[in-house]
Design an enzyme around this catalytic site. Structure first.
Site, PDB file in Angstrom:
ATOM      1  N   LYS A 175      38.674  33.118  38.893  1.00 42.43           N
ATOM      2  CA  LYS A 175      38.160  34.375  39.426  1.00 42.43           C
ATOM      3  C   LYS A 175      36.743  34.141  39.927  1.00 42.43           C
ATOM      4  O   LYS A 175      35.858  33.762  39.162  1.00 42.43           O
ATOM      5  CB  LYS A 175      38.172  35.437  38.331  1.00 42.43           C
ATOM      6  CG  LYS A 175      37.592  36.764  38.787  1.00 42.43           C
ATOM      7  CD  LYS A 175      37.815  37.825  37.733  1.00 42.43           C
ATOM      8  CE  LYS A 175      37.139  39.123  38.127  1.00 42.43           C
ATOM      9  NZ  LYS A 175      37.303  40.149  37.093  1.00 42.43           N
ATOM     10  N   LYS A 227      41.779  34.668  42.474  1.00 44.43           N
ATOM     11  CA  LYS A 227      41.252  35.955  42.927  1.00 44.43           C
ATOM     12  C   LYS A 227      39.848  35.781  43.455  1.00 44.43           C
ATOM     13  O   LYS A 227      39.047  35.135  42.778  1.00 44.43           O
ATOM     14  CB  LYS A 227      41.250  36.896  41.720  1.00 44.43           C
ATOM     15  CG  LYS A 227      40.632  38.240  41.982  1.00 44.43           C
ATOM     16  CD  LYS A 227      40.602  39.021  40.705  1.00 44.43           C
ATOM     17  CE  LYS A 227      39.777  40.257  40.960  1.00 44.43           C
ATOM     18  NZ  LYS A 227      39.354  40.903  39.775  1.00 44.43           N
TER      19      LYS A 227
END
Ligand code: PBG
Ligand code: ZN
Length: 307
Positions: A175, A227
């Site tokens: 992330k 992400k």
């Protein structure tokens, strides 16, 4: 001869559940996306199931924030209530509970925040409390998104000890500290001062992102996630070669906004661009796609040709 395809089996719809709203509240920078009042969540989940959607990822918009985010692990807190309402509304719908503290803390950081720093190890216990509450309330998958080191093994142990040995963990394993989360932060009411650079990834580091994901695999993650999505296809593709776990790509709020606003301005054809981005995630090697376009996709279908 088409190499890749997708169906609603591959797609997850993120939902913002607002405990105090009376009506659906439009999110200014995400046209077409609303905060769903908790009291209307049942109808919402039923209508998503009727559209053919198979999975939702739940985020709470809290009205009970404190320094620690304690509402998130209270047995009658928002996580507990929204997960159980969602699960009861359509038992066949897969309920994925995001597991983080930033939506429940007054400072908006993803963990215990003291002297300008997030306390990684202290935060793990609170995440575990929240994960167990979510699983007790009926969550099918727990999705830790705080990027605390060691969170996957810690949550695995806590879930197992609470009897949830069969509840998978989908880790937000790679992330990035991205500028594409802006619309999400206003949607979830979790703006923060400062940044998340001490716990999220530097957008310029691809090798480190692989290391982070592979560490989560070693800790027992069942699904890995990259992400944001489109700017990080290289990470998805390289990860695909290094792991046999399912990989999820998260097409985040800023990616949604870019496509929506460009299409509203008449610059691009939204449906074609959306299908093209989904195709890109599949080509790169993602198995699952988390996208705010999920409901639109269920409505306009996936079968029209790409070009
Ligand atoms: C918080 C969280 C964020 C998103 C999902 N979980 C925001 C952040 O890390 O600041 C972003 C999702 C999106 O932008 O769509 N743990
Ligand atoms: Zn967070």
């Amino acid at each position: 001869m088409r190499e890749n395809s997708f169906s609603l089996n591959d797609i997850v719809f993120p939902l913002f559940v607002d405990e105090k709203a009376e009506q659906h509240i439009p999110i200014p920078h995400m046209p077409g996306i609303y905060r769903i009042p908790l009291r209307l969540l049942q109808n919402e989940i039923k209508s998503l199931a009727n559209l053919g959607l198979k999975a939702v990822l739940l985020f709470g918009v809290s009205n009970h924030k404190d320094e620690l985010g304690s509402d998130s692990w209270s047995s009658d807190g928002l996580v507990a209530r929204m997960v159980s309402v969602a699960k009861d509304s359509a038992p066949e719908m897969l309920i994925i509970a995001d597991c983080c503290l930033c939506e429940y803390t007054t400072h908006g950081h993803c963990g215990i925040f003291q002297k300008g720093e997030v306390d990684n190890d202290g935060t793990l216990l609170n995440l575990a409390r929240q994960a167990v509450v979510a699983a007790n309330s009926g969550a099918d998958i727990i999705a830790p998104s705080s990027m605390m080191d060691g969170q996957v093994s810690y949550l695995r142990r806590a879930l197992d000890q609470a009897g949830h040995t069969a509840t998978p963990i989908m880790s937000y394993s790679s992330k990035f500290a991205s500028s594409l989360y802006g619309p999400f932060r206003s949607a979830a009411g979790c703006g923060l001062s400062g940044d998340r650079l001490t716990y999220q990834m530097d957008p310029l580091n691809g090798r480190e992102a692989l290391r982070e994901s592979l560490a989560d695999e070693a800790e027992g993650a069942d699904i890995l996630m990259v992400k944001p999505g489109l700017p990080y296809l290289d990470v998805i593709a390289k990860l695909r070669e290094r792991t046999d776990l399912p990989i999820a790509a998260y097409q985040v709020s800023g990616e949604y906004a870019m496509i929506k606003f460009a299409s509203m301005a008449g610059a691009i054809d939204e449906h074609r661009v959306v299908r093209e981005t989904l195709g890109a995630f599949k080509r790169a090697g993602a198995d699952l796609i988390i996208s705010y376009f999920a409901k639109d996709i269920a409505q306009y279908g996936l079968n029209a040709p790409l070009s």
